[in-house]
Every structure is written in C-alpha cells, then in structure tokens.
Design a protein around this motif. Structure first.
Motif, PDB file in Angstrom:
ATOM      1  N   GLY A  16      48.139 -25.477  16.221  1.00 32.21           N
ATOM      2  CA  GLY A  16      49.513 -25.298  16.693  1.00 32.21           C
ATOM      3  C   GLY A  16      49.756 -25.909  18.063  1.00 32.21           C
ATOM      4  O   GLY A  16      50.651 -25.465  18.785  1.00 32.21           O
ATOM      5  N   THR A  18      51.366 -28.173  19.344  1.00 29.68           N
ATOM      6  CA  THR A  18      52.491 -29.113  19.320  1.00 29.68           C
ATOM      7  C   THR A  18      53.425 -28.991  20.521  1.00 29.68           C
ATOM      8  O   THR A  18      54.260 -29.853  20.745  1.00 29.68           O
ATOM      9  CB  THR A  18      53.330 -28.894  18.046  1.00 29.68           C
ATOM     10  N   HIS A  19      53.336 -27.899  21.231  1.00 32.38           N
ATOM     11  CA  HIS A  19      54.192 -27.720  22.415  1.00 32.38           C
ATOM     12  C   HIS A  19      53.692 -26.508  23.192  1.00 32.38           C
ATOM     13  O   HIS A  19      52.635 -25.943  22.852  1.00 32.38           O
ATOM     14  CB  HIS A  19      55.673 -27.530  22.008  1.00 32.38           C
ATOM     15  N   LEU A  21      52.147 -23.593  25.339  1.00 33.73           N
ATOM     16  CA  LEU A  21      50.839 -23.350  25.953  1.00 33.73           C
ATOM     17  C   LEU A  21      49.754 -24.195  25.294  1.00 33.73           C
ATOM     18  O   LEU A  21      48.849 -24.695  25.969  1.00 33.73           O
ATOM     19  CB  LEU A  21      50.481 -21.860  25.846  1.00 33.73           C
ATOM     20  N   ASP A  40      49.562 -28.284  12.601  1.00 34.16           N
ATOM     21  CA  ASP A  40      50.714 -27.385  12.554  1.00 34.16           C
ATOM     22  C   ASP A  40      51.156 -27.313  11.099  1.00 34.16           C
ATOM     23  O   ASP A  40      50.703 -28.104  10.261  1.00 34.16           O
ATOM     24  CB  ASP A  40      51.863 -27.892  13.440  1.00 34.16           C
ATOM     25  N   LYS A  45      57.183 -31.310  13.839  1.00 27.33           N
ATOM     26  CA  LYS A  45      56.683 -30.871  15.152  1.00 27.33           C
ATOM     27  C   LYS A  45      55.506 -31.747  15.578  1.00 27.33           C
ATOM     28  O   LYS A  45      55.364 -32.105  16.744  1.00 27.33           O
ATOM     29  CB  LYS A  45      56.200 -29.411  15.074  1.00 27.33           C
ATOM     30  N   ASP A  66      47.867 -25.051   7.126  1.00 26.97           N
ATOM     31  CA  ASP A  66      48.198 -23.689   7.515  1.00 26.97           C
ATOM     32  C   ASP A  66      46.902 -22.925   7.795  1.00 26.97           C
ATOM     33  O   ASP A  66      46.044 -22.819   6.910  1.00 26.97           O
ATOM     34  CB  ASP A  66      48.965 -23.054   6.335  1.00 26.97           C
ATOM     35  N   VAL A  67      46.780 -22.373   9.004  1.00 23.07           N
ATOM     36  CA  VAL A  67      45.529 -21.696   9.375  1.00 23.07           C
ATOM     37  C   VAL A  67      45.289 -20.414   8.577  1.00 23.07           C
ATOM     38  O   VAL A  67      44.177 -19.889   8.570  1.00 23.07           O
ATOM     39  CB  VAL A  67      45.466 -21.363  10.898  1.00 23.07           C
ATOM     40  N   ASN A  93      45.048 -21.387  18.803  1.00 21.39           N
ATOM     41  CA  ASN A  93      46.279 -21.201  19.583  1.00 21.39           C
ATOM     42  C   ASN A  93      47.485 -20.836  18.711  1.00 21.39           C
ATOM     43  O   ASN A  93      48.385 -20.132  19.159  1.00 21.39           O
ATOM     44  CB  ASN A  93      46.553 -22.501  20.350  1.00 21.39           C
ATOM     45  N   MET A 144      43.236 -17.557  21.633  1.00 19.42           N
ATOM     46  CA  MET A 144      44.380 -17.210  22.484  1.00 19.42           C
ATOM     47  C   MET A 144      44.759 -15.757  22.247  1.00 19.42           C
ATOM     48  O   MET A 144      45.389 -15.421  21.237  1.00 19.42           O
ATOM     49  CB  MET A 144      45.567 -18.128  22.186  1.00 19.42           C
ATOM     50  N   CYS A 145      44.348 -14.924  23.173  1.00 17.48           N
ATOM     51  CA  CYS A 145      44.674 -13.502  23.112  1.00 17.48           C
ATOM     52  C   CYS A 145      45.982 -13.271  23.863  1.00 17.48           C
ATOM     53  O   CYS A 145      46.832 -14.163  23.896  1.00 17.48           O
ATOM     54  CB  CYS A 145      43.513 -12.691  23.680  1.00 17.48           C
ATOM     55  N   TYR A 159      51.986  -7.612  16.649  1.00 12.98           N
ATOM     56  CA  TYR A 159      51.396  -8.572  17.599  1.00 12.98           C
ATOM     57  C   TYR A 159      50.265  -7.908  18.398  1.00 12.98           C
ATOM     58  O   TYR A 159      49.180  -8.471  18.550  1.00 12.98           O
ATOM     59  CB  TYR A 159      52.511  -9.070  18.517  1.00 12.98           C
ATOM     60  N   LYS A 163      46.475  -9.086  18.317  1.00 14.57           N
ATOM     61  CA  LYS A 163      45.825  -9.629  19.522  1.00 14.57           C
ATOM     62  C   LYS A 163      44.694  -8.696  20.006  1.00 14.57           C
ATOM     63  O   LYS A 163      43.704  -9.170  20.565  1.00 14.57           O
ATOM     64  CB  LYS A 163      46.853  -9.865  20.631  1.00 14.57           C
ATOM     65  N   GLY A 190      49.489 -14.349  30.669  1.00 14.48           N
ATOM     66  CA  GLY A 190      50.550 -13.410  31.039  1.00 14.48           C
ATOM     67  C   GLY A 190      51.881 -13.978  30.579  1.00 14.48           C
ATOM     68  O   GLY A 190      51.995 -14.476  29.453  1.00 14.48           O
ATOM     69  N   GLN A 196      60.797 -21.428  25.300  1.00 11.94           N
ATOM     70  CA  GLN A 196      61.299 -20.201  24.661  1.00 11.94           C
ATOM     71  C   GLN A 196      61.765 -19.159  25.665  1.00 11.94           C
ATOM     72  O   GLN A 196      62.667 -18.387  25.401  1.00 11.94           O
ATOM     73  CB  GLN A 196      60.230 -19.540  23.770  1.00 11.94           C
TER      74      GLN A 196
END
Ligand SMILES: NC(=O)c1ccc[n+]([C@@H]2O[C@H](COP(=O)([O-])OP(=O)(O)OC[C@H]3O[C@@H](n4cnc5c(N)ncnc54)[C@H](O)[C@@H]3O)[C@@H](O)[C@H]2O)c1
Length: 263
Positions: A16, A18-19, A21, A40, A45, A66-67, A93, A144-145, A159, A163, A190, A196
């Motif tokens: 992912g 693509t943008h 983080l 992705d 994207k 797709d993961v 990610n 990515m937590c 979520y 996570k 953080g 977004q």
C-alpha cells in the motif's frame, strides 16, 4: 557509521505504499539505497504513485494484489522475487480504518478491519519470511502499528483490536524467526499531517486543538519524520533490536497530558 544504515543492494516491499506514510517510508528507504516495490489493490493509485516517485528520481516496481488474499500473495511473492529481486525488507503498511461507534458496529465491519490490518500482515509475513528463510540471508520485517496498539479510543474497536493484535504478532514472529536472523519490529505512528487529515488540521477545529494540546511536541508529525525510524529498523543498525514497536508520536504515549489551563 554510514554503512550501518546503508540499504544499497537491498529490496524493500512496502504494501500500500502509494501515498501518505507508506510513500514517505518508501522514499526514505530508497534514499538509503534500497530498491522499492509497492503493491495496492487499486491500479490507478499505483500508476499515479509511480510518477510521483519518478519525480523524486525513484524507480518503483508496482504490483496489483490484495494482501488479504492468501492465493494472490502466494502467487505474487515469487513473481516479484524473480522479476525484481528477493525481498530483504517487508513493510506491512497497507491498512484501513472504520470509525463506527461500537453499538452501531456490525460484525462485518469489525472483521473487514481485522482482515486488512491483521490477517493481511500475517499472510504477507508468512510467505515473505518463508522465502527469506529459504535464502538464508536474514531479513527485516516492519509492521505499521498505531497508538491504538496501546490505547483505546471511541469508534475504532476494530482498528484497535487489529493494531493491538499486530503488536503481538510482531513479538511472536520476532521470537520464531530470530534464529533465521530475521528481525520483526513495528512502527507506531502518532498523528500525521497527511492529505486525509488536512480538513481537520485547521486552527479552531476541536480535533486539531486536541492533538496540539495532547502531544508534548505540540504539533502534528510530518510523514518524513518516520523515515529515520524505518531506515533504522530496515538496516544493520538494528540487528539486535527485535520484537519492539517504536512509537514515533511526538511523545503522546509518554504522558497522561495536562489540564488545559496548566502551563
Ligand atoms: N495516517 C496516520 O496518521 C496513521 C497513524 C497510525 C498508523 N497508521 C498506519 O500506517 C499505515 C499507513 O497509513 P496511511 O494513512 O498512509 O494509509 P492509507 O489509507 O492512506 O494508505 C494505505 C494504502 O493501503 C491500500 N490497501 C488497503 N487495503 C489493501 C489491501 N487489502 N491490499 C493491498 N493494499 C491495500 C490502500 O488502497 C491505500 O493506498 C496504515 O497501516 C495505518 O493504519 C497511520
């Protein structure tokens, strides 16, 4: 000293990427010398991202899969490894979030989030690590937590569960894969100034005020501020660091905060 952080000759797959983080992290790894592969589920994207990377002088290889689909991951990892190079660094990610109050949440919303944010990283780790072990040259996995790996918050039960689970998957894989010289760590971002969050990052917006007041650094993070941590966890410099989640959060998790009227 520079050699400790040098990723020349290494290949990183950032899911992912693509943008946001993921892209910032990929660009950081590329800056340290790594070859970058991103995937992705949305081909457009990937096309857009490819030209954005190119504008920064970075050639990325892109793959649509797709993961969460084990058959797709099982098929694409060997394809990437033969078309590009064996994967030395995996950054899990790709993620989604659904903000729904718990009492309005359907089980499907919950499992959708678990699927992308927890099952996806499991599936990716399963097949990438298998290949790393077979090659016998070690490897690095970064999950990515989130601060929601540690804290609860209204409307994000799926979520937070995912996570929190990802943090424990990280520790478990660190345990199981250590003998193969594979280190598995996490990054816990953080609050970041991304596209977004642009609409709420305005003076006077209650959430903006909350973040400024709640974060000891007194500001949002810039996505590029994750690059140093990603390079560290992807490089030789972290070879004896295993099973940690490094929170890059301006200090939020370190403090209970202070009353609004306190200096
Ligand atoms: N943005 C933040 O402030 C923040 C804070 C804490 C943690 N994180 C975590 O960091 C990661 C990146 O965050 P972001 O805000 O840049 O995410 P994002 O939503 O902007 O990007 C994630 C990408 O993953 C892709 N994706 C979604 N489902 C997929 C799937 N099944 N297979 C492959 N790709 C898929 C999406 O299309 C998207 O392009 C996520 O795991 C997120 O949970 C973000």
């Amino acid at each position: 000293m520079q050699k400790l952080f040098d990723l020349s000759g290494k290949t990183a797959l950032v899911t992912g990427g693509t943008h946001g983080l993921g892209m910032a992290i990929s660009k950081g790894l590329a800056g340290a010398g790594a070859r970058i592969v991103i995937n992705d589920i949305i081909p457009e994207k990937l096309e857009k991202a490819k030209s954005e990377y190119k504008a920064d002088g970075i050639e990325v290889a892109t793959y649509v899969f797709d993961v969460t689909k084990e058959d797709e991951v099982k098929k694409f990892i060997p394809i990437i490894e033969s078309e590009v190079a064996p994967i030395d660094i995996l950054v899990n990610n790709a993620g989604i979030i659904k903000r729904i109050p718990f009492l309005d949440m359907e089980a499907k919303d919950f499992t959708d989030v678990i699927d992308v944010d927890l099952n996806g990283p499991f599936i990716m780790c399963r097949y990438v690590a298998e290949s790393m072990v077979a090659r016998g040259k070690g490897g690095k996995i970064i999950n990515m937590c989130s601060m929601m790996s540690e804290l609860g918050r209204n409307t994000v039960s799926g979520y937070a569960a995912a996570k929190g689970g990802l943090k424990m998957l990280t520790r478990n894989l660190a345990t199981e894969l250590a003998k193969h010289d594979i280190q598995v760590n996490g990054i816990g971002p953080g609050y970041y100034a991304t596209e977004q969050t642009a609409p709420i990052r305005v003076e006077g917006h209650p959430f903006n005020e909350f973040i400024i007041q709640r974060t000891p650094a007194g500001r949002w993070g810039e996505p590029e501020e994750l690059q140093g941590t990603a390079i560290f966890l992807a490089s030789k410099a972290s070879n004896f660091v295993n099973g940690h989640v490094l929170y890059v959060d301006g200090g939020i998790l370190a403090t209970i905060g202070k009353p609004a009227n306190e200096e």
